[in-house]
Design an enzyme around this catalytic site. Sequence first.
Site, PDB file in Angstrom:
ATOM      1  N   HIS A 374     -31.757  -2.826  26.056  1.00 31.89           N
ATOM      2  CA  HIS A 374     -32.594  -1.870  26.780  1.00 31.89           C
ATOM      3  C   HIS A 374     -31.835  -0.579  27.039  1.00 31.89           C
ATOM      4  O   HIS A 374     -30.756  -0.591  27.611  1.00 31.89           O
ATOM      5  CB  HIS A 374     -33.065  -2.467  28.117  1.00 31.89           C
ATOM      6  CG  HIS A 374     -34.062  -1.583  28.810  1.00 31.89           C
ATOM      7  ND1 HIS A 374     -33.901  -1.109  30.084  1.00 31.89           N
ATOM      8  CD2 HIS A 374     -35.226  -1.052  28.362  1.00 31.89           C
ATOM      9  CE1 HIS A 374     -34.929  -0.336  30.404  1.00 31.89           C
ATOM     10  NE2 HIS A 374     -35.748  -0.291  29.383  1.00 31.89           N
ATOM     11  N   GLU A 376     -32.813   2.735  28.866  1.00 31.52           N
ATOM     12  CA  GLU A 376     -33.668   3.679  29.575  1.00 31.52           C
ATOM     13  C   GLU A 376     -32.905   4.997  29.655  1.00 31.52           C
ATOM     14  O   GLU A 376     -31.832   5.055  30.248  1.00 31.52           O
ATOM     15  CB  GLU A 376     -34.019   3.168  30.979  1.00 31.52           C
ATOM     16  CG  GLU A 376     -34.795   4.162  31.820  1.00 31.52           C
ATOM     17  CD  GLU A 376     -36.019   4.727  31.102  1.00 31.52           C
ATOM     18  OE1 GLU A 376     -36.889   3.935  30.694  1.00 31.52           O
ATOM     19  OE2 GLU A 376     -36.108   5.969  30.908  1.00 31.52           O
ATOM     20  N   GLU A 479     -48.458  -2.837  32.654  1.00 30.52           N
ATOM     21  CA  GLU A 479     -47.840  -2.646  33.966  1.00 30.52           C
ATOM     22  C   GLU A 479     -48.746  -1.915  34.955  1.00 30.52           C
ATOM     23  O   GLU A 479     -48.609  -2.079  36.160  1.00 30.52           O
ATOM     24  CB  GLU A 479     -46.491  -1.924  33.837  1.00 30.52           C
ATOM     25  CG  GLU A 479     -46.547  -0.491  33.343  1.00 30.52           C
ATOM     26  CD  GLU A 479     -46.560  -0.363  31.824  1.00 30.52           C
ATOM     27  OE1 GLU A 479     -46.884  -1.363  31.149  1.00 30.52           O
ATOM     28  OE2 GLU A 479     -46.263   0.738  31.333  1.00 30.52           O
TER      29      GLU A 479
END
Lengths: 676, 676
Positions: A374, A376, A479
């Site tokens: 991941h 970000e 989400e």
Amino acid sequence: MMCLVAALSFSFTQRADAQPLQLASPEHVLEVSFTLEDGVPKYSLSRLGQTLILPSKLGFKLAGAPDFDTNFELLGHQSSTFDETWEQVWGEKRFIRNHYNELRVQLQQRDALARRIDVVFRVYDDGFGFRYEFPEQPNLSEILIDDELTEFTLTGNHESWWIGAYQWNRFEYLTENTPLAAVDTVHTPLTMRTADDIYLSFHEAALTNYSSMTLERVADFTLKANLMPWADGIRVRTQAPAVTPWRTLQVADRPGDLITSYLILNLNEPNQIEDTSWIEPAKYVGIWWEMHLDKSTWEPGPRHGATTENAKRYIDFAAEHGFDHVLVEGWNPGWEGDWFADGVVFDFTRPYDVFDLEGVAAYALERGVRLMGHHETSASVEHYEAQMEEAFALYERLGVRAVKTGYVGHGQEIFWTDADGNRNYEWHHGQHMVEHHQTVVELAAQHQISLNVHEGVKDTGLRRTWPNLMTREVARGQEYNAWGENGGNPPNHVLMLPFTRNLAGPFDYTPGVVDLLFEEWRPDNRVPHTLAKELALYVVIYSPLQMAADLPQNYENAPLPLQFIKDVPADWYDTLVPDGSIGNFITVVRKDRNSDEWFLGSITNEQGRLLETPLSFLDEGRRYRAEIYRDATDAHWEHNPYALEYVEMEVSSTTILPLRLAAGGGMAVRFVPLDE
Amino acid sequence: MMCLVAALSFSFTQRADAQPLQLASPEHVLEVSFTLEDGVPKYSLSRLGQTLILPSKLGFKLAGAPDFDTNFELLGHQSSTFDETWEQVWGEKRFIRNHYNELRVQLQQRDALARRIDVVFRVYDDGFGFRYEFPEQPNLSEILIDDELTEFTLTGNHESWWIGAYQWNRFEYLTENTPLAAVDTVHTPLTMRTADDIYLSFHEAALTNYSSMTLERVADFTLKANLMPWADGIRVRTQAPAVTPWRTLQVADRPGDLITSYLILNLNEPNQIEDTSWIEPAKYVGIWWEMHLDKSTWEPGPRHGATTENAKRYIDFAAEHGFDHVLVEGWNPGWEGDWFADGVVFDFTRPYDVFDLEGVAAYALERGVRLMGHHETSASVEHYEAQMEEAFALYERLGVRAVKTGYVGHGQEIFWTDADGNRNYEWHHGQHMVEHHQTVVELAAQHQISLNVHEGVKDTGLRRTWPNLMTREVARGQEYNAWGENGGNPPNHVLMLPFTRNLAGPFDYTPGVVDLLFEEWRPDNRVPHTLAKELALYVVIYSPLQMAADLPQNYENAPLPLQFIKDVPADWYDTLVPDGSIGNFITVVRKDRNSDEWFLGSITNEQGRLLETPLSFLDEGRRYRAEIYRDATDAHWEHNPYALEYVEMEVSSTTILPLRLAAGGGMAVRFVPLDE
């Protein structure tokens, strides 16, 4: 398996030097027509003899140079035909036919500069694309595009489905459904239905070093290319020789035929990665939904999600149930504080102390699972670019095969620092970011890593050329159901996506929430579907990296839906869309790439429905067990969403399968050959 | 084959005397709810948990009597379930299941008169109907209905398809397509599409001794029954005990499912004719189109069509090519002069001198063909009724089995003469004419004659009860293409009919014109279809009496289309509608009642289309020869309508048949089992 036929015989009818130049598609369905009226280049498009696009402008306005949309003469024109069947490394269909007729129109301006440009049309039976090519030439070297003047003049006030461009939240909006006359400036894919029930979708293909094209309505039914500008207002900076992305239009009789058109992929370049053995469609779980539920946090603290222990719990669950990857978000320093306000915060090569990155990665491999990485970036691209080479190398060393990237930040928040130290703020979907994403995908490929890009640029089919660019978000995903205002995504949201966003390419929507109401965590929100509908999304919304988004403990409590999520593949041999209505319902059927199993997903909006699908796609004469996950008779997304029934039926290619979908409901089916 | 199950177990949920009374359909798809609010009876309807009809009024205003829509109390209620499969004597489907739950609500007014009325609801999975029943009672004997107050309150501004009521030309109008808010007072069937893509059709069933119900929009989305009044303003005159026709609503997910719903037939009474051996679906030719082309005339003169010689020519053609009947119009005195101005002109029992009725009828029988009789009444019903007994007896004696009746005259031109000799002018679709038509059909049955009614009352399914009431016009048919203003019927007209007019019942549209342009006769008019589309109409537009409308010499010049017209039956074992879009396109598939052959018809409006149909209806494992009549690649209704191609293909139940329809085009297919 590859079959390339390049021939000189094709359906091109034109008297030498006469106008218009006309070229039909291989089966004479679409026909493009090119004219020069007083030096102004225009094109139009008809289908089976009816006009679809009225004569529409072509050309450019260049910064610091004379007009480049008029005063042209025809230098020459060539046409050719192309027919090839190519194989996708992975995808919604294994073998894709690329069959088109091409018309190249060579234009030159009638002045002393004699600047040249080519317009290249590729006409398919299911759509067409065209692009501009700037040949190498003495009087046009550095190209600064002030405006692309390409227009699309439609024949009526078509019903349109769109999301607005130039918005702070990038592509994460609910789909608007209005007449064309209510469209302002919108992203593509832009989907339409004519009064005659013909379906259109405008988009672009092969966007690698140009600005994203949005479409602006400049007259009643005329749309014009509106390229996302750089900070200084220039739309595109390039250098001859150069080609633009393809401007594309898909045309279909049934809305589902837009989905099974592969025009966008066909207009991209073939695969550039020789060894693709490391690129693997996969299903994944991860430490992610629990943060959206506010059960845990990205940032360190008593509820920090990305702990070694929690990661191992997910790995154990993945290993037990056959999921391939485990995503861990919040593993690296930078999450503490207001991380997306300025954003120069993340460390991409070092974990938090509570997360033993090396140990977790090794534990995963030991259990036959891989970490999904991941990154970000908080939209701080400069900051990311400085570390990313080392970051991908780290993941490669740890056996990671897929990385989810994130670019959380407002629409125009990307910056680059110029020589004077000033920050120039760019749009997420301007040329600056298009080129950044291209850099990342090529770098990732060097490290045998596939990408799952969130908050990126829209998909334009680059996965054909770079099959490690597997999936992306770039839309409003699951989400929003956890914390979105006004109830998150309404029930019809996922009935819009297959006909709009998904036409661009795979979408990491992250389905599979089985604790639909999560009353323990966010009692004011919920997933607005029945359980059967949530399962059907695995077939309806295509992604080669497909998440099972919910928490392991919720799956342990829901063995029936979990079984379907385990059984459904993420890579397909073929895809059919027997039925659908934009925003209302859709039935999708796909064949597993690695077995003879078929899967069906059917979903509806707030309205319950009684549909049926002939199972004519099954092998003739073969019997199958249909494993049916359907809404119970009294299911209803609002009042009774968990009412899921499982039944088995023996079926064959002559069975007509009835589909009873509750309000906000769905149906998911696996077809297993009985002779296997 | 008949299967009658009357049981007491059904899905009726209600506490004793509590409100609302609710009843679901057998598979819990539709649910009707009845309430008494302050003595006012109302009903509502939901489908799979979503409201379709909001609480809507029930009741009457009676002439010279207190209000009959309020002050009610519930006297009792009963419910029951019914499940039967019945056989049509002929039709679009041989065996029809009639499966409903019924709720009878018994109401009584809370005053001294204590007048009573029942409301009976029948709830099917594909629609519902309700009617009022007036029991025999002391204080309500003669019933003069001033107004029926039945309402239908819809949930939104649904897209609607309709023709206006109260118009001079009865039902012969093009279909309007507007939002519900633009509806004024319209005929039924009234078809709608909701924003959620659900399809509705309002109509009525079993109209035998009442006025036709039209629907008037009385509030935003509220429609109210508007019964065609008698000359004196009274809407209906009747006598208790009495029942009204059924007010019906069909509900479907796909527009084609409206067509394969048999709600209207199911709400009619069973067949009353014991020996039906003389009732025969048939194809016919006749002396008719040549008058519309102005090649010949109805009235005597040099171009009189109904001569003995001409009739024999048609009989020879029919005998050679297997047509069953030969219609002869203009055979009887009355056509000379302005025959429909006043209209008391026709002689129904005597031919013109140039037409040897007895000889022609005998010649026909000799050649294995029958005359089809013709009774043009010019809307002078009194005049016709005085002769009709003798007229039917004459035809019966001559071996005639079917009579075409005509009621040419303005909407409110029917008259009856009262005791004082005054003429009272009635509407074509008021109670007076409803009862006239009922008299005719019963009389015709006595003479073993079937009817083909033109300019009559709309069909409400009476063919179930009186199967000699075979077909009717009552819509805008082919003849408008011969002389209609503005080009006659536009290409989309026949794309409206299957979803509107044809929902009522069979339609004698008279397809089969192969000389599409008839330049010799009416160069300013034409049939606005390709030849393939004109052929496909034989499958799309259902009629048990199906005309081959064109002239024998035109068929002799067009052997290819003639072959399909000869092959296609007029009676069916089953009907499917795989695909369709109202006003745009439709694909209909039917199985011959007397063989294992299947037929497919697919047609489109001005827009060409590429569709496909899985042939899953064919027997599994059986091979068929598909005889395909299709548009050539360059066909176009406007520019190239005669471009018809014939191809043969071997197909099976797993074949997906591609349908390429030209602009204004179509496709007609016959599937012949190869093992026969």
